[in-house]
Structure formats: C-alpha cells, structure tokens
Scaffold this motif. Structure first.
Motif, PDB file in Angstrom:
ATOM      1  N   LYS A 235       0.832  -1.209   0.000  1.00 40.50           N
ATOM      2  CA  LYS A 235       0.000   0.000   0.000  1.00 40.50           C
ATOM      3  C   LYS A 235       0.866   1.260   0.000  1.00 40.50           C
ATOM      4  O   LYS A 235       0.355   2.376  -0.154  1.00 40.50           O
ATOM      5  CB  LYS A 235      -0.900   0.008   1.244  1.00 40.50           C
ATOM      6  CG  LYS A 235      -1.944  -1.098   1.266  1.00 40.50           C
ATOM      7  CD  LYS A 235      -3.086  -0.781   0.318  1.00 40.50           C
ATOM      8  CE  LYS A 235      -4.240  -1.786   0.469  1.00 40.50           C
ATOM      9  NZ  LYS A 235      -5.274  -1.552  -0.556  1.00 40.50           N
ATOM     10  N   GLU A 236       2.167   1.078   0.218  1.00 39.80           N
ATOM     11  CA  GLU A 236       3.068   2.235   0.233  1.00 39.80           C
ATOM     12  C   GLU A 236       3.136   2.820  -1.174  1.00 39.80           C
ATOM     13  O   GLU A 236       3.367   2.097  -2.144  1.00 39.80           O
ATOM     14  CB  GLU A 236       4.461   1.821   0.723  1.00 39.80           C
ATOM     15  CG  GLU A 236       4.469   1.415   2.177  1.00 39.80           C
ATOM     16  CD  GLU A 236       5.869   1.343   2.746  1.00 39.80           C
ATOM     17  OE1 GLU A 236       6.838   1.378   1.963  1.00 39.80           O
ATOM     18  OE2 GLU A 236       5.986   1.250   3.977  1.00 39.80           O
ATOM     19  N   THR A 237       2.964   4.132  -1.259  1.00 36.70           N
ATOM     20  CA  THR A 237       2.636   4.747  -2.537  1.00 36.70           C
ATOM     21  C   THR A 237       3.529   5.935  -2.873  1.00 36.70           C
ATOM     22  O   THR A 237       3.910   6.700  -1.992  1.00 36.70           O
ATOM     23  CB  THR A 237       1.148   5.200  -2.490  1.00 36.70           C
ATOM     24  OG1 THR A 237       0.335   4.043  -2.391  1.00 36.70           O
ATOM     25  CG2 THR A 237       0.764   6.002  -3.703  1.00 36.70           C
ATOM     26  N   VAL A 238       3.830   6.026  -4.160  1.00 39.85           N
ATOM     27  CA  VAL A 238       4.588   7.147  -4.698  1.00 39.85           C
ATOM     28  C   VAL A 238       3.626   8.043  -5.471  1.00 39.85           C
ATOM     29  O   VAL A 238       2.809   7.553  -6.253  1.00 39.85           O
ATOM     30  CB  VAL A 238       5.684   6.642  -5.662  1.00 39.85           C
ATOM     31  CG1 VAL A 238       6.466   7.813  -6.239  1.00 39.85           C
ATOM     32  CG2 VAL A 238       6.602   5.660  -4.954  1.00 39.85           C
ATOM     33  N   ILE A 239       3.737   9.346  -5.267  1.00 37.45           N
ATOM     34  CA  ILE A 239       2.942  10.302  -6.048  1.00 37.45           C
ATOM     35  C   ILE A 239       3.897  11.035  -6.983  1.00 37.45           C
ATOM     36  O   ILE A 239       4.871  11.647  -6.543  1.00 37.45           O
ATOM     37  CB  ILE A 239       2.207  11.294  -5.131  1.00 37.45           C
ATOM     38  CG1 ILE A 239       1.302  10.537  -4.153  1.00 37.45           C
ATOM     39  CG2 ILE A 239       1.390  12.285  -5.963  1.00 37.45           C
ATOM     40  CD1 ILE A 239       0.640  11.431  -3.106  1.00 37.45           C
ATOM     41  N   ILE A 240       3.615  10.941  -8.280  1.00 37.36           N
ATOM     42  CA  ILE A 240       4.458  11.598  -9.276  1.00 37.36           C
ATOM     43  C   ILE A 240       3.773  12.884  -9.746  1.00 37.36           C
ATOM     44  O   ILE A 240       2.627  12.855 -10.184  1.00 37.36           O
ATOM     45  CB  ILE A 240       4.723  10.661 -10.477  1.00 37.36           C
ATOM     46  CG1 ILE A 240       5.426   9.379  -9.997  1.00 37.36           C
ATOM     47  CG2 ILE A 240       5.557  11.368 -11.553  1.00 37.36           C
ATOM     48  CD1 ILE A 240       5.605   8.337 -11.073  1.00 37.36           C
ATOM     49  N   ASP A 241       4.467  14.002  -9.625  1.00 40.32           N
ATOM     50  CA  ASP A 241       4.000  15.307 -10.101  1.00 40.32           C
ATOM     51  C   ASP A 241       2.632  15.722  -9.536  1.00 40.32           C
ATOM     52  O   ASP A 241       1.656  15.873 -10.294  1.00 40.32           O
ATOM     53  CB  ASP A 241       3.951  15.348 -11.636  1.00 40.32           C
ATOM     54  CG  ASP A 241       5.337  15.432 -12.257  1.00 40.32           C
ATOM     55  OD1 ASP A 241       6.331  15.535 -11.511  1.00 40.32           O
ATOM     56  OD2 ASP A 241       5.412  15.411 -13.497  1.00 40.32           O
ATOM     57  N   PRO A 242       2.550  15.930  -8.236  1.00 42.39           N
ATOM     58  CA  PRO A 242       1.285  16.423  -7.670  1.00 42.39           C
ATOM     59  C   PRO A 242       1.130  17.919  -7.941  1.00 42.39           C
ATOM     60  O   PRO A 242       1.564  18.767  -7.176  1.00 42.39           O
ATOM     61  CB  PRO A 242       1.442  16.138  -6.164  1.00 42.39           C
ATOM     62  CG  PRO A 242       2.919  16.195  -5.924  1.00 42.39           C
ATOM     63  CD  PRO A 242       3.586  15.760  -7.208  1.00 42.39           C
TER      64      PRO A 242
ATOM     65  N   LEU B  81      -4.389   3.745   0.451  1.00 43.55           N
ATOM     66  CA  LEU B  81      -2.959   3.785   0.155  1.00 43.55           C
ATOM     67  C   LEU B  81      -2.224   4.622   1.199  1.00 43.55           C
ATOM     68  O   LEU B  81      -2.834   5.421   1.915  1.00 43.55           O
ATOM     69  CB  LEU B  81      -2.737   4.360  -1.249  1.00 43.55           C
ATOM     70  CG  LEU B  81      -3.417   3.568  -2.366  1.00 43.55           C
ATOM     71  CD1 LEU B  81      -3.294   4.294  -3.696  1.00 43.55           C
ATOM     72  CD2 LEU B  81      -2.838   2.158  -2.460  1.00 43.55           C
ATOM     73  N   GLU B  82      -0.913   4.421   1.257  1.00 38.29           N
ATOM     74  CA  GLU B  82      -0.077   5.148   2.218  1.00 38.29           C
ATOM     75  C   GLU B  82       1.024   5.890   1.465  1.00 38.29           C
ATOM     76  O   GLU B  82       2.087   5.319   1.198  1.00 38.29           O
ATOM     77  CB  GLU B  82       0.571   4.157   3.199  1.00 38.29           C
ATOM     78  CG  GLU B  82      -0.418   3.365   4.026  1.00 38.29           C
ATOM     79  CD  GLU B  82       0.233   2.148   4.678  1.00 38.29           C
ATOM     80  OE1 GLU B  82       1.475   2.105   4.793  1.00 38.29           O
ATOM     81  OE2 GLU B  82      -0.518   1.225   5.044  1.00 38.29           O
TER      82      GLU B  82
END
Ligand SMILES: [Zn+2]
Ligand SMILES: [Zn+2]
Length: 210
Positions: free
Chosen positions: A24-31, A47-48
């Motif tokens: 569930k560990e999550t990467v956010i690309i270009d917020p 998600l985390e």
C-alpha cells in the motif's frame, strides 16, 4: 505496479499515484495541484503515500506538495539541476503564471542521471532529459513504463522557450531517448494522452527531425 492517474491543477497536469502490487506504500508523481482530489483517491484505495517524485520543478507539477506534506509524511525527490526551483518562485514560474508565489521546503533527495530510485518497492530508473528545464527527467520502470513529464507528449514535445529551456539540448535528449527507451514502452506524459514510444518514433515530428 498499480497505477492511478488524476489530472490536477489549473494546467491539468497528469498526476500518477503508483504502488507495488503487494504494497500500500505509494509514490505520487507530479502532484500539480488539487490535493483534495489526490487525497480522495488515496483514501479510496487505502494507500499510504511515502514519497513524491518530480519530473521537473515547474509550478504546475509541484503545486500540491505543501498540502500533501501536511497530510502525510513524504520525502520529495527531484533532479539536482531543478532542485532550486522548489525554493525559488521565480525559477518555478509561479509568480509569473499564477500571481501567487509558491515555494516548498528543500527536496529530501536530489537525484541525477542513471540513478536507480528504489521507492516503495518500485525501482525508477532516472533518465536525465534536459531541454524543457535543466533538470527534466523521465522515470522508467521495468523498461516498460515511462513517466515523461514535459519532455515528450503524444506527437509533441515540451516547450523550450521558458527560462532554463534550450531547444538544442532538447534535441540531444530526444536523440538519446531513441536508444534509451524500448520501443514498446508505455509513455505517460505530464499533460495529455498516454502513448507508446514506437508510435512516437514514427509519428512524432520532433523525434523524426533528427
Ligand atoms: Zn513544465
Ligand atoms: Zn507541465
């Protein structure tokens, strides 16, 4: 890798929310903006978020960082040549474009070409592709998926006439992409529709020009 996409901010940046199948560990690309929209998706799938990866430092790709950092504990990654854009409202163009000076804290990780960023169980291969900005980079996962930012779009490329942009340098980056990317790579640009790299090799006038 699982991936969600949401358009954020006034300039409709493609923001990607990605995580490994088993995590569930999550990467956010270009917020780029719209932190509430991002939070809604994160909550919906439980998600985390742990990290933010930036393809470059323009205001329209970084606008939700501060709001997201208030909600989650996040490490921010950016190429070393764009790192100053986070802390300088003139460099990230927020003062000119939105009449609202916007900056964030310093990045936690400043990466460079060839780095392999292991984040949340996913390895992102960094391809430094300057031209749109000095530190513009493409993140490639498993030689199959590329997060391209504003370097290449479906049948087009990013602007090179903004401060820090350089058409000659962009041409070199595009030439390099031809050999660096597998033709079957799914390309997800920072704006607009996704594409397959082999379709750009034949149909993108900027890739055919050199
Ligand atoms: Zn840009
Ligand atoms: Zn953009």
């Amino acid at each position: 890798m699982n991936m969600l996409m949401v358009q954020t901010g006034d300039l409709l940046v493609n923001t990607f929310i990605v995580h490994a199948e088993n995590s569930k560990e999550t990467v956010i690309i270009d917020p780029g903006g719209s932190p509430k929209k991002i939070k809604e998706l994160v909550d919906k799938y439980e998600l985390e978020p742990k990290a933010i990866l930036l393809t470059h430092g323009h205001f329209d790709h970084i606008g939700a960082i501060n709001a997201l950092k208030e909600m989650f504990k996040l490490e921010v990654y950016i190429h070393e040549d764009d790192a100053n854009m986070l802390i300088d409202e003139n460099l990230n163009l927020s003062v000119f474009a939105s009449n609202a000076a916007y900056t964030t804290e310093e990045a936690d990780v400043k990466f460079k070409d060839g780095d392999k960023l292991s984040v949340c169980g996913i390895t992102f291969d960094v391809l430094h592709t300057p031209g749109h900005t000095p530190g513009s980079s493409i993140f490639v996962v498993d030689r199959a998926v590329a997060f391209a930012g504003d370097t290449i779009f479906k049948r087009s490329i990013g602007r090179t006439d903004l401060p820090g942009g350089d058409m000659a340098v962009m041409q070199q980056s595009l030439s390099r992409l031809k050999t660096a990317l597998n033709p079957k790579t799914q390309v997800f640009p920072g704006h607009g529709e996704h594409t397959v790299f082999e379709d750009e090799l034949t149909g993108n006038p900027f890739l055919n020009a050199n």
